[in-house]
Design an enzyme around this catalytic site. Sequence first.
Site, short mmCIF file in Angstrom:
data_model
loop_
_atom_site.label_atom_id
_atom_site.label_comp_id
_atom_site.label_asym_id
_atom_site.label_seq_id
_atom_site.Cartn_x
_atom_site.Cartn_y
_atom_site.Cartn_z
N LYS A 138 7.97 17.77 88.98
CA LYS A 138 8.33 19.11 89.48
C LYS A 138 9.78 19.20 89.95
O LYS A 138 10.29 20.29 90.14
CB LYS A 138 7.44 19.48 90.68
CG LYS A 138 5.99 19.69 90.33
CD LYS A 138 5.25 20.28 91.53
CE LYS A 138 3.75 20.25 91.35
NZ LYS A 138 3.11 19.22 92.19
N PHE A 161 -4.86 14.01 89.56
CA PHE A 161 -4.86 12.70 88.90
C PHE A 161 -5.43 11.66 89.86
O PHE A 161 -4.88 11.45 90.95
CB PHE A 161 -3.44 12.33 88.47
CG PHE A 161 -2.86 13.35 87.52
CD1 PHE A 161 -3.19 13.33 86.17
CD2 PHE A 161 -2.02 14.35 87.98
CE1 PHE A 161 -2.68 14.28 85.30
CE2 PHE A 161 -1.50 15.31 87.11
CZ PHE A 161 -1.84 15.27 85.77
N GLU A 176 9.85 6.60 81.78
CA GLU A 176 10.53 6.97 83.03
C GLU A 176 11.10 5.76 83.78
O GLU A 176 11.33 5.84 84.99
CB GLU A 176 9.58 7.77 83.96
CG GLU A 176 9.01 9.02 83.32
CD GLU A 176 8.33 9.95 84.29
OE1 GLU A 176 8.93 10.30 85.32
OE2 GLU A 176 7.16 10.34 84.02
N HIS A 206 -1.59 8.36 94.78
CA HIS A 206 -0.13 8.57 94.81
C HIS A 206 0.19 9.46 96.00
O HIS A 206 -0.60 10.32 96.37
CB HIS A 206 0.35 9.22 93.51
CG HIS A 206 -0.39 10.47 93.17
ND1 HIS A 206 -1.56 10.48 92.44
CD2 HIS A 206 -0.15 11.77 93.49
CE1 HIS A 206 -2.00 11.71 92.32
NE2 HIS A 206 -1.17 12.52 92.95
P1 M7G Z 1 -1.75 15.60 92.15
O1 M7G Z 1 -1.92 15.75 93.60
O2 M7G Z 1 -2.65 14.65 91.42
O3 M7G Z 1 -1.87 16.97 91.39
O4 M7G Z 1 -0.25 15.17 91.93
P2 M7G Z 1 -1.14 18.38 91.56
O5 M7G Z 1 -0.15 18.27 92.66
O6 M7G Z 1 -0.49 18.60 90.20
O7 M7G Z 1 -2.24 19.32 91.81
C1 M7G Z 1 0.25 14.70 90.72
C2 M7G Z 1 1.75 14.81 90.76
O8 M7G Z 1 2.26 14.11 89.63
C3 M7G Z 1 2.24 16.24 90.65
O9 M7G Z 1 3.13 16.53 91.71
C4 M7G Z 1 2.91 16.31 89.27
O10 M7G Z 1 4.02 17.17 89.26
C5 M7G Z 1 3.31 14.86 89.05
N1 M7G Z 1 3.35 14.50 87.64
C6 M7G Z 1 2.45 14.87 86.70
N2 M7G Z 1 2.79 14.30 85.51
C7 M7G Z 1 2.04 14.47 84.29
C8 M7G Z 1 3.93 13.56 85.70
C9 M7G Z 1 4.74 12.77 84.84
O11 M7G Z 1 4.52 12.59 83.65
N3 M7G Z 1 5.81 12.15 85.43
C10 M7G Z 1 6.11 12.32 86.76
N4 M7G Z 1 7.19 11.71 87.24
N5 M7G Z 1 5.36 13.08 87.59
C11 M7G Z 1 4.27 13.69 87.06
#
Ligand code: M7G
Length: 375
Positions: free
Chosen positions: A189, A255, A167, A259
Amino acid sequence: MPAPAESPEAKSPSYDLSKFRLKRILSNNSVRKSISLLGTFPDLSETDDAIVVFEKNAYRESDVATEPAAEESPKKPSYFSSDLKVATEFVNNIYGSFQVVPSRDLCGVKSTVIYPATDKHIEKYSICQKYLIRETPELYEKITLPYLKESQFSLEWVYNILEHKQEKERIVFEDNDAETGFILLPDLKWDGRNVENLYLLGIIRKHDIKSLRDLNGSHLNLLRNLRESSKKAIFERYGVNPNQLRMYFHYQPSFYHLHVHINPVRNDAPGIWCEKSHMLDTVINNLELIPDYYQRATLPFVLYEGNKLLDLYEEELSVRKVPELSDKKEKSVETPIKASEEGFSDEESDERQCKRRKLATPEPKETEGTAQACA
Ligand code: M7G
């Protein structure tokens, strides 16, 4: 199992999306116009599960333009063009109802694929019952922390971004400072086409902050930098007024590498619910007032059926049981409700028992209108 994407940056997937074979529908959300599917790519493996999420794209205001600028070339697609296919459902007096199919450029569907998907991913994208946990610092140490140390989603994708392995071209802004630096880039998303539903992530460089719980006064410079530099970069790149941005953390996140989520306030992005989001401004202010606020606070969060952490909390707090609803002062979490105090008492009125039964009985399978994935 196919190997996860490694450096150099993977540009194409190992699977052919058109060969997906459906096993079952995990959720179907008519409000978000999204559907989450569980299946396989049989030409690759009969056993590895795949999750495919389809989500209809939000409307771009430019797509409904009716008077294209004269010098515009090539012409941008618009709904109102000769390509529009119109089928009349009915016309009644001044009211008309139609099914229309616009030109193919406007029919895109945002698709997210997780392959191979783990049981934890399937859990996350499935419809389920949810419960609120009030996590004291003691419960965090005793239950949540040991659990998340042994069971959490891989952070490989986060490290790939921080190390420029994946990315890289999507990065909007980068600050390399070891203490206060971060990378700003589009969230998975976001469809990337429409600033109306802009969705960016600010991923911090430091590796030792799992979540909100770990934040203290020494991180204020990092958080302020995250706030100010992101706002500036977003204004420069997308022209969005910094005062129109919502910046927040999730608790619990999926995760555990800190972030921040960023999207425009006028757009109801997924996951902005009050039981999950903590505004960056509030977090900064809390830490300014009390540097160890997040080590002392009771933080509510949601757990959903199927999550092992819920079973661990169940053992401690009996969260699935309906608590005693009395006028007396609410029992504190330090004195869990005894099983014998849980059942319906003979003295209760029928009406009240009925209300309680309603709450205690898991709802029937949710209808399309209310269905919502845990994600
Ligand atoms: P979170 O609050 O840890 O989890 O946010 P949740 O919102 O999914 O419950 C993690 C954020 O990372 C989410 O908004 C995901 O859409 C985004 N995300 C997850 N992955 C695996 C990726 C990725 O590979 N690339 C990018 N750019 N965003 C990701």
